[in-house]
Design a protein around this motif. Structure first.
Motif, PDB file in Angstrom:
ATOM      1  N   ASP A 182       0.842  -1.185   0.000  1.00 26.86           N
ATOM      2  CA  ASP A 182       0.000   0.000   0.000  1.00 26.86           C
ATOM      3  C   ASP A 182       0.886   1.247   0.000  1.00 26.86           C
ATOM      4  OD1 ASP A 182      -2.890   1.121   0.653  1.00 26.86           O
ATOM      5  OD2 ASP A 182      -1.472   2.176   1.965  1.00 26.86           O
ATOM      6  N   TYR A 183       0.489   2.256  -0.791  1.00 32.22           N
ATOM      7  CA  TYR A 183       1.320   3.451  -0.904  1.00 32.22           C
ATOM      8  C   TYR A 183       1.431   4.197   0.423  1.00 32.22           C
ATOM      9  CZ  TYR A 183       2.068   3.303  -5.957  1.00 32.22           C
ATOM     10  OH  TYR A 183       2.487   2.964  -7.213  1.00 32.22           O
ATOM     11  N   HIS A 184       0.446   4.077   1.300  1.00 29.93           N
ATOM     12  CA  HIS A 184       0.569   4.708   2.616  1.00 29.93           C
ATOM     13  C   HIS A 184       1.676   4.044   3.427  1.00 29.93           C
ATOM     14  CE1 HIS A 184      -3.562   5.898   1.449  1.00 29.93           C
ATOM     15  NE2 HIS A 184      -3.248   7.024   2.083  1.00 29.93           N
ATOM     16  N   ASP A 185       1.810   2.716   3.281  1.00 32.67           N
ATOM     17  CA  ASP A 185       2.899   2.021   3.957  1.00 32.67           C
ATOM     18  C   ASP A 185       4.254   2.435   3.378  1.00 32.67           C
ATOM     19  OD1 ASP A 185       1.110   0.647   5.567  1.00 32.67           O
ATOM     20  OD2 ASP A 185       0.939  -1.046   4.178  1.00 32.67           O
ATOM     21  N   VAL A 186       4.292   2.657   2.065  1.00 30.90           N
ATOM     22  CA  VAL A 186       5.537   3.087   1.435  1.00 30.90           C
ATOM     23  C   VAL A 186       5.917   4.476   1.930  1.00 30.90           C
ATOM     24  CG1 VAL A 186       6.703   3.555  -0.758  1.00 30.90           C
ATOM     25  CG2 VAL A 186       5.079   1.658  -0.593  1.00 30.90           C
ATOM     26  N   LEU A 187       4.923   5.354   2.057  1.00 24.50           N
ATOM     27  CA  LEU A 187       5.190   6.700   2.567  1.00 24.50           C
ATOM     28  C   LEU A 187       5.702   6.635   4.004  1.00 24.50           C
ATOM     29  CD1 LEU A 187       5.173   9.747   2.512  1.00 24.50           C
ATOM     30  CD2 LEU A 187       2.689   9.715   2.786  1.00 24.50           C
ATOM     31  N   THR A 188       5.112   5.801   4.817  1.00 21.71           N
ATOM     32  CA  THR A 188       5.593   5.635   6.197  1.00 21.71           C
ATOM     33  C   THR A 188       7.023   5.128   6.206  1.00 21.71           C
ATOM     34  OG1 THR A 188       3.345   5.185   6.981  1.00 21.71           O
ATOM     35  CG2 THR A 188       5.165   4.487   8.398  1.00 21.71           C
ATOM     36  N   GLN A 189       7.334   4.192   5.304  1.00 22.74           N
ATOM     37  CA  GLN A 189       8.717   3.700   5.205  1.00 22.74           C
ATOM     38  C   GLN A 189       9.672   4.839   4.877  1.00 22.74           C
ATOM     39  OE1 GLN A 189       9.530   0.402   2.498  1.00 22.74           O
ATOM     40  NE2 GLN A 189      11.501   1.310   1.930  1.00 22.74           N
ATOM     41  N   LYS A 190       9.304   5.682   3.924  1.00 22.23           N
ATOM     42  CA  LYS A 190      10.183   6.790   3.536  1.00 22.23           C
ATOM     43  C   LYS A 190      10.367   7.755   4.700  1.00 22.23           C
ATOM     44  CE  LYS A 190      12.667   9.342   0.788  1.00 22.23           C
ATOM     45  NZ  LYS A 190      14.083   8.960   0.568  1.00 22.23           N
ATOM     46  N   LEU A 191       9.313   7.987   5.470  1.00 21.75           N
ATOM     47  CA  LEU A 191       9.428   8.849   6.646  1.00 21.75           C
ATOM     48  C   LEU A 191      10.396   8.257   7.660  1.00 21.75           C
ATOM     49  CD1 LEU A 191       5.664   9.798   7.149  1.00 21.75           C
ATOM     50  CD2 LEU A 191       7.502  11.382   6.577  1.00 21.75           C
ATOM     51  N   LEU A 192      10.283   6.955   7.917  1.00 24.17           N
ATOM     52  CA  LEU A 192      11.172   6.314   8.881  1.00 24.17           C
ATOM     53  C   LEU A 192      12.614   6.312   8.384  1.00 24.17           C
ATOM     54  CD1 LEU A 192       8.964   3.293  10.018  1.00 24.17           C
ATOM     55  CD2 LEU A 192       9.596   5.293  11.369  1.00 24.17           C
ATOM     56  N   MET A 193      12.807   6.139   7.080  1.00 25.15           N
ATOM     57  CA  MET A 193      14.155   6.206   6.522  1.00 25.15           C
ATOM     58  C   MET A 193      14.749   7.589   6.759  1.00 25.15           C
ATOM     59  SD  MET A 193      13.709   4.101   2.929  1.00 25.15           S
ATOM     60  CE  MET A 193      15.333   4.615   2.312  1.00 25.15           C
ATOM     61  N   ASN A 194      13.955   8.634   6.547  1.00 22.79           N
ATOM     62  CA  ASN A 194      14.456   9.999   6.758  1.00 22.79           C
ATOM     63  C   ASN A 194      14.780  10.243   8.229  1.00 22.79           C
ATOM     64  OD1 ASN A 194      13.970  10.322   4.045  1.00 22.79           O
ATOM     65  ND2 ASN A 194      12.972  12.299   4.261  1.00 22.79           N
ATOM     66  N   VAL A 195      13.917   9.764   9.125  1.00 25.15           N
ATOM     67  CA  VAL A 195      14.165   9.932  10.553  1.00 25.15           C
ATOM     68  C   VAL A 195      15.467   9.236  10.951  1.00 25.15           C
ATOM     69  CG1 VAL A 195      13.362   9.265  12.861  1.00 25.15           C
ATOM     70  CG2 VAL A 195      11.760  10.270  11.216  1.00 25.15           C
ATOM     71  N   ALA A 196      15.688   8.034  10.408  1.00 22.69           N
ATOM     72  CA  ALA A 196      16.885   7.270  10.758  1.00 22.69           C
ATOM     73  C   ALA A 196      18.137   7.798  10.077  1.00 22.69           C
ATOM     74  CB  ALA A 196      16.686   5.798  10.404  1.00 22.69           C
ATOM     75  N   GLY A 197      17.968   8.707   9.101  1.00 23.27           N
ATOM     76  CA  GLY A 197      19.124   9.307   8.433  1.00 23.27           C
ATOM     77  C   GLY A 197      19.494   8.666   7.120  1.00 23.27           C
ATOM     78  N   TYR A 198      18.642   7.780   6.599  1.00 29.88           N
ATOM     79  CA  TYR A 198      18.901   7.146   5.306  1.00 29.88           C
ATOM     80  C   TYR A 198      18.127   7.947   4.251  1.00 29.88           C
ATOM     81  CZ  TYR A 198      20.407   3.478   8.482  1.00 29.88           C
ATOM     82  OH  TYR A 198      21.042   2.786   9.483  1.00 29.88           O
ATOM     83  N   LEU A 199      18.765   8.973   3.732  1.00 28.80           N
ATOM     84  CA  LEU A 199      18.062   9.971   2.934  1.00 28.80           C
ATOM     85  C   LEU A 199      17.962   9.607   1.460  1.00 28.80           C
ATOM     86  CD1 LEU A 199      19.583  13.190   4.562  1.00 28.80           C
ATOM     87  CD2 LEU A 199      17.579  11.869   5.266  1.00 28.80           C
TER      88      LEU A 199
END
Length: 434
Positions: free
Chosen positions: A62-79
């Protein structure tokens, strides 16, 4: 699959290092962030705010799950998106997420699906995250700092243009921050040659409409540099009965008026002196007169007698001597912008499409806001702590994952320097009620 390496250290030949440790993760501390998202019901908020036009017939993710993944990647510093190919195999993220992380090609397809309507929804997401904190804190006083910044582009990316101020090709986004919390209230990506204050009144209106949704009537002061000095900007604030303080560029008439005010001031060139005056000044482009304050300064030992700085405001009751320190407080917005760009990748332009780059910037802004709310709630002793320090102390924590009786157990390192702080925040997160 990663290549296995074994290396003997030259500094100590009795020690070897190898990356064959098995189900270990350096991001086990991201359990705090995932638990925080659960407590604030972020998934519900996200589905209510952002709506994708998903025409895929077979939905692996689901694209909402993908968006959440991208947010978590940014928080963790994987830009960068290519980090997803490794993170999707990370045992901590596999344990924490209901859906497995997607790969870099899937992230690319996600961004390719984003439309201009989604950009407005992502702007709304910035606000909804901010609103969570404002409502809980019952905040009613706001000092808003509006500014612009620069995002470099490379090659022939859509709507890139040369900006003479930054002497570089790129984009020229506008941003609005709340001073007290550092929250990003709105952001707008624009071509690089767009003037700083172009349509700033319209940009402000969206934030003003949002503030009107709060349960308490907002008391607002807007601060901006001379790029935002325009009658439309002033009128937008006046119409809402909001205050503003904006710097004015010096011109010949203002210079003459300021000099006339200090002509009779006794000056010893060895002293540092600051004097404040109000000027009778109303250009024909202004619909009405506003207070124009001049600060005339002489620095001890300088050859020039006076240096004049001008601001315009609709704050009638505030003394001139207090207005300049109030205006100068907007300097902290540069730190907020620096954190937004360096910490979360707001200025990264990895796509050729303008819309997709705008989406990347707004998703970075949403990740930034989640951390700002996190800090306001759980790091109140130092709410301006940088994301890099949070990553070091909390998120990038070593952990080992085991499976037992249909449960996954994340075993954190027993030698974590900030272990007590970690468990204190976990306790506070699980007790959080919004």
């Amino acid at each position: 699959m990663s290549t296995l390496h074994t290396v003997q250290l030259q500094c100590n030949t009795h020690v070897q290092i190898s990356n064959d440790g098995g189900d270990l993760s350096s991001d086990a501390g991201m359990t705090l962030m995932v638990e925080f998202l659960h407590q604030i019901k972020f998934d519900t908020l996200l589905h209510a705010t952002v709506h994708f036009n998903d025409t895929r017939t077979r939905l692996a993710h689901d694209y909402h799950d993908v968006l959440t993944q991208k947010l978590l990647m940014n928080v963790a510093g994987y830009l960068h998106d290519n980090a997803a190919d490794t993170l999707r195999l990370d045992p901590a993220f596999q344990a924490l997420m209901a859906e497995q992380f997607v790969s870099q090609p899937s992230l690319s397809r996600f961004f390719a699906n984003i439309s201009s309507d989604n950009l407005l929804q992502l702007c709304e997401l910035l606000w909804q995250i901010s609103r969570l904190y404002f409502t809980r804190a019952r905040q009613r006083q706001f000092i808003l700092d509006i500014d612009s910044t620069h995002s470099d582009t490379f090659g022939r990316q859509e709507d890139t243009a040369f900006n003479a101020h930054y002497m570089a090709y790129g984009y020229h986004p506008q941003v609005i921050f709340d001073h007290s919390t550092g929250l990003l209230l709105d952001a707008l990506l624009r071509p690089g040659n767009t003037y700083t204050g172009k349509d700033a009144d319209q940009f402000l209106e969206r934030t003003f409409d949002h503030l009107a949704q709060l349960p308490l009537r907002a008391e607002v002061i807007v601060r901006g540099d001379s790029g935002f000095a325009s009658p439309k900007f002033y009128a937008a604030c006046d119409d809402r009965h909001y205050g503003f303080i904006v710097r004015l560029k010096a011109n010949a008439k203002l210079g003459r008026l300021a000099e006339a005010k200090v002509n009779d001031t006794t000056l010893d060139t060895g002293d540092t002196v600051s004097v404040y005056h109000e000027l009778n000044y109303q250009p024909i482009t202004w619909d009405r007169a506003y207070r124009v304050i001049v600060r005339s300064e002489h620095i001890a030992g300088e050859l020039a007698f006076w240096n004049h700085t001008f601001i315009v405001t609709n704050l009638e009751a505030t003394e001139a001597q207090r207005l300049f320190p109030l205006y100068q407080g907007r300097g902290n917005v540069e730190n907020d912008i620096k954190e937004l760009k360096n910490g979360f990748g707001f200025d990264q332009t990895d796509s050729s499409s303008f819309v997709h780059n705008a989406a990347r910037a707004l998703i970075s802004g949403a990740a930034y806001n989640l951390i700002q709310v996190f800090k306001q709630l759980f790091v109140s002793e130092d709410p301006r702590m940088t994301i890099n320090r949070l990553r070091l102390a909390l998120f990038h924590t070593a952990g080992r994952i085991t499976r037992h009786a249909h449960k996954l157990i994340i075993h954190l390192t027993a030698h974590h320097v900030y272990v007590n702080w970690f468990w204190l925040i976990m306790t506070e997160i699980q007790a959080l009620v919004l």
